[in-house]
Write a protein that holds these residues in place. Structure first.
Motif, PDB file in Angstrom:
ATOM      1  N   LEU A  51       0.816  -1.214   0.000  1.00  0.00           N
ATOM      2  CA  LEU A  51       0.000   0.000   0.000  1.00  0.00           C
ATOM      3  C   LEU A  51       0.852   1.269   0.000  1.00  0.00           C
ATOM      4  O   LEU A  51       0.447   2.280  -0.581  1.00  0.00           O
ATOM      5  N   ASN A  52       2.011   1.224   0.665  1.00  0.00           N
ATOM      6  CA  ASN A  52       2.838   2.432   0.690  1.00  0.00           C
ATOM      7  C   ASN A  52       3.993   2.405  -0.310  1.00  0.00           C
ATOM      8  O   ASN A  52       4.846   3.295  -0.314  1.00  0.00           O
ATOM      9  N   GLY A  60      -0.761  -7.596 -10.563  1.00  0.00           N
ATOM     10  CA  GLY A  60      -1.880  -6.797 -10.076  1.00  0.00           C
ATOM     11  C   GLY A  60      -1.563  -5.314  -9.982  1.00  0.00           C
ATOM     12  O   GLY A  60      -0.461  -4.866 -10.311  1.00  0.00           O
ATOM     13  N   LEU A  61      -2.540  -4.558  -9.485  1.00  0.00           N
ATOM     14  CA  LEU A  61      -2.457  -3.102  -9.463  1.00  0.00           C
ATOM     15  C   LEU A  61      -2.869  -2.573  -8.098  1.00  0.00           C
ATOM     16  O   LEU A  61      -3.882  -2.981  -7.542  1.00  0.00           O
ATOM     17  N   VAL A  62      -2.061  -1.640  -7.549  1.00  0.00           N
ATOM     18  CA  VAL A  62      -2.372  -0.933  -6.304  1.00  0.00           C
ATOM     19  C   VAL A  62      -2.561   0.538  -6.628  1.00  0.00           C
ATOM     20  O   VAL A  62      -1.648   1.185  -7.143  1.00  0.00           O
ATOM     21  N   VAL A  63      -3.758   1.055  -6.339  1.00  0.00           N
ATOM     22  CA  VAL A  63      -4.056   2.471  -6.576  1.00  0.00           C
ATOM     23  C   VAL A  63      -4.407   3.117  -5.239  1.00  0.00           C
ATOM     24  O   VAL A  63      -5.301   2.647  -4.531  1.00  0.00           O
ATOM     25  N   VAL A  64      -3.701   4.182  -4.886  1.00  0.00           N
ATOM     26  CA  VAL A  64      -3.966   4.920  -3.656  1.00  0.00           C
ATOM     27  C   VAL A  64      -4.149   6.391  -4.005  1.00  0.00           C
ATOM     28  O   VAL A  64      -3.258   7.012  -4.593  1.00  0.00           O
ATOM     29  N   GLY A  66      -5.797   7.774  -6.275  1.00  0.00           N
ATOM     30  CA  GLY A  66      -5.701   8.021  -7.704  1.00  0.00           C
ATOM     31  C   GLY A  66      -4.348   7.749  -8.322  1.00  0.00           C
ATOM     32  O   GLY A  66      -4.198   7.839  -9.542  1.00  0.00           O
ATOM     33  N   GLN A  67      -3.362   7.390  -7.498  1.00  0.00           N
ATOM     34  CA  GLN A  67      -2.008   7.147  -8.001  1.00  0.00           C
ATOM     35  C   GLN A  67      -1.720   5.645  -8.064  1.00  0.00           C
ATOM     36  O   GLN A  67      -1.946   4.924  -7.085  1.00  0.00           O
ATOM     37  N   PRO A  68      -1.206   5.162  -9.205  1.00  0.00           N
ATOM     38  CA  PRO A  68      -0.873   3.732  -9.331  1.00  0.00           C
ATOM     39  C   PRO A  68       0.433   3.420  -8.600  1.00  0.00           C
ATOM     40  O   PRO A  68       1.506   3.322  -9.206  1.00  0.00           O
ATOM     41  N   ILE A  69       0.343   3.252  -7.294  1.00  0.00           N
ATOM     42  CA  ILE A  69       1.515   3.054  -6.446  1.00  0.00           C
ATOM     43  C   ILE A  69       2.365   1.886  -6.927  1.00  0.00           C
ATOM     44  O   ILE A  69       3.597   1.893  -6.803  1.00  0.00           O
ATOM     45  N   ARG A  81       3.741   9.309  -1.890  1.00  0.00           N
ATOM     46  CA  ARG A  81       3.910   8.880  -0.500  1.00  0.00           C
ATOM     47  C   ARG A  81       3.693  10.010   0.496  1.00  0.00           C
ATOM     48  O   ARG A  81       3.425   9.758   1.676  1.00  0.00           O
ATOM     49  N   GLN A  82       3.830  11.258   0.055  1.00  0.00           N
ATOM     50  CA  GLN A  82       3.605  12.387   0.961  1.00  0.00           C
ATOM     51  C   GLN A  82       2.173  12.411   1.485  1.00  0.00           C
ATOM     52  O   GLN A  82       1.900  13.015   2.524  1.00  0.00           O
ATOM     53  N   LYS A  83       1.261  11.772   0.768  1.00  0.00           N
ATOM     54  CA  LYS A  83      -0.133  11.728   1.197  1.00  0.00           C
ATOM     55  C   LYS A  83      -0.473  10.410   1.910  1.00  0.00           C
ATOM     56  O   LYS A  83      -1.624  10.144   2.211  1.00  0.00           O
ATOM     57  N   ILE A  84       0.571   9.580   2.137  1.00  0.00           N
ATOM     58  CA  ILE A  84       0.378   8.301   2.828  1.00  0.00           C
ATOM     59  C   ILE A  84       1.316   8.272   4.028  1.00  0.00           C
ATOM     60  O   ILE A  84       2.529   8.274   3.862  1.00  0.00           O
ATOM     61  N   SER A  85       0.763   8.272   5.234  1.00  0.00           N
ATOM     62  CA  SER A  85       1.589   8.211   6.437  1.00  0.00           C
ATOM     63  C   SER A  85       1.391   6.890   7.145  1.00  0.00           C
ATOM     64  O   SER A  85       0.453   6.140   6.855  1.00  0.00           O
ATOM     65  N   MET A  86       2.270   6.636   8.120  1.00  0.00           N
ATOM     66  CA  MET A  86       2.261   5.331   8.762  1.00  0.00           C
ATOM     67  C   MET A  86       2.645   5.454  10.230  1.00  0.00           C
ATOM     68  O   MET A  86       3.510   6.261  10.591  1.00  0.00           O
TER      69      MET A  86
END
Length: 341
Positions: A51-52, A60-64, A66-69, A81-86
């Motif tokens: 996911l990050n 397969g495809l990971v979209v977070v 709107g971005q195809p991570i 990644r700036q919009k994905i924190s952990m």
């Protein structure tokens, strides 16, 4: 907000290939709290790394957001990644920095001016309930306070997705509840999408809207938390639900109940929402001339409302007992007559 389409992740080792994630499909809506639960080795940690963008799927495809991570790299991936924190199980704080300095760290990396950093750090310290602790070092904090610093740091750059990797596993039950309440409050205030990775059904029950259950790299069940609690399908899900319903040693407990109550019918009732507050038992006794004894009961609170189970003994003429069961089913209380295996 988040989509996983036919995701698989295979690791190649000297002993052969290991399929950590197998053909997973998930959709997580904007602003929801989504739980992914499974035991050790289920593939949860690999999922969060997919996911990050720390791992790329084999297929397969990971979209977070709107971005195809799964397919971008370099500056595009860093920007996404700036919009994905952990936040993490063991906090991962910088021990030589104060609370305020830990929270300010991602802002420094992002080049935010000092005055703006100071203002933002104060806002976050207040948000997570650490007012007055800004100059403390991690060694001076409790486990719950350290996790609050981790949450504040994760929120510093105004992310749209917060990933929580076993974020309460190192905490005692009371502190766990306080951290979960904080995450629920943040979700409501900021509209933040939260993905919780855990092996504890209590965490799912407490704040999640929907859940996916993983086993051996596969999602074996998913749905609304109340729905999964009321009608678990997979054996592993039933096991997780029993952990928080007070019937963990279900087989032995049921056999003991049947031995102790040899007459009438032993019935498990499952009910949700306002039905947990209705005087169902007294209604059965008055209306059908039956005797109802409560053998075991438990009510659990979920983010979507209460969920309850009762195991009861119903004694009376067969026709009256059946009428009582028919009434329960007619008002959408799930019934299961328990018999010896």
């Amino acid at each position: 907000m988040i989509e996983l389409k036919d995701i698989s992740k295979i690791y190649k080792t000297k002993n052969g290939e290991i399929a950590a994630v197998k053909n997973v499909n998930l959709t997580i809506q904007k602003g929801e709290i989504f739980g992914i639960i499974g035991y050790s080795g289920a593939g949860k940690s690999t999922m969060i790394r997919l996911l990050n963008g720390l791992e790329k799927p084999t297929a397969g495809l990971v979209v977070v957001n709107g971005q195809p991570i799964s397919s971008i790299s370099g500056s595009k991936l860093r920007q996404a990644r700036q919009k994905i924190s952990m936040i993490f199980q063991h906090f991962n704080l910088l021990w030589s920095r104060t609370v305020a300095e830990n929270i300010a760290f991602p802002l420094e990396i992002a080049g935010v001016p000092a005055a703006e950093r100071t203002k933002r750090v104060k806002e976050l310290i207040d948000l997570v309930g650490l007012s007055g602790r800004d100059k403390a070092y991690p060694s001076q904090l409790s486990g719950g306070q350290k996790q609050r610093v981790g949450i504040a740091r994760a929120l510093a750059n105004n992310p749209e997705v917060l990933l929580c990797d076993e974020a309460t596993s190192a905490l005692d039950p009371e502190t766990t509840d306080s951290i979960l309440e904080l995450l629920l409050d943040i979700n409501k205030r900021l509209g933040l999408t939260i993905v919780l990775i855990t092996h504890e059904m209590h965490v799912i029950r407490k704040i999640c809207h929907r859940v996916a259950v993983m086993e051996a790299g596969q999602v074996v069940e998913q749905g609304d938390v109340l729905q999964v609690f009321q009608q678990p399908q997979a054996d592993i899900t039933k096991n997780f639900v029993m952990q928080v319903s007070g019937t963990k040693d279900s087989k032995n407990s049921i056999e003991q109940i049947l031995a102790n109550y040899p007459t009438g019918k032993i019935v498990k009732l499952t009910f949700i929402g306002n039905k947990t507050e209705q005087p169902i038992i007294s209604q059965l006794i008055k209306q059908f001339d039956v005797e109802v004894n409560i053998v075991h009961g438990n009510i659990s609170q979920t983010a979507s409302g209460p969920y309850g189970t009762l195991i009861v003994q119903i004694v009376g003429e067969d026709s009256n007992v059946q009428k009582a069961l028919d009434l329960l089913n007619s008002i959408e209380i799930q019934t299961e007559v328990i018999e010896h295996a």
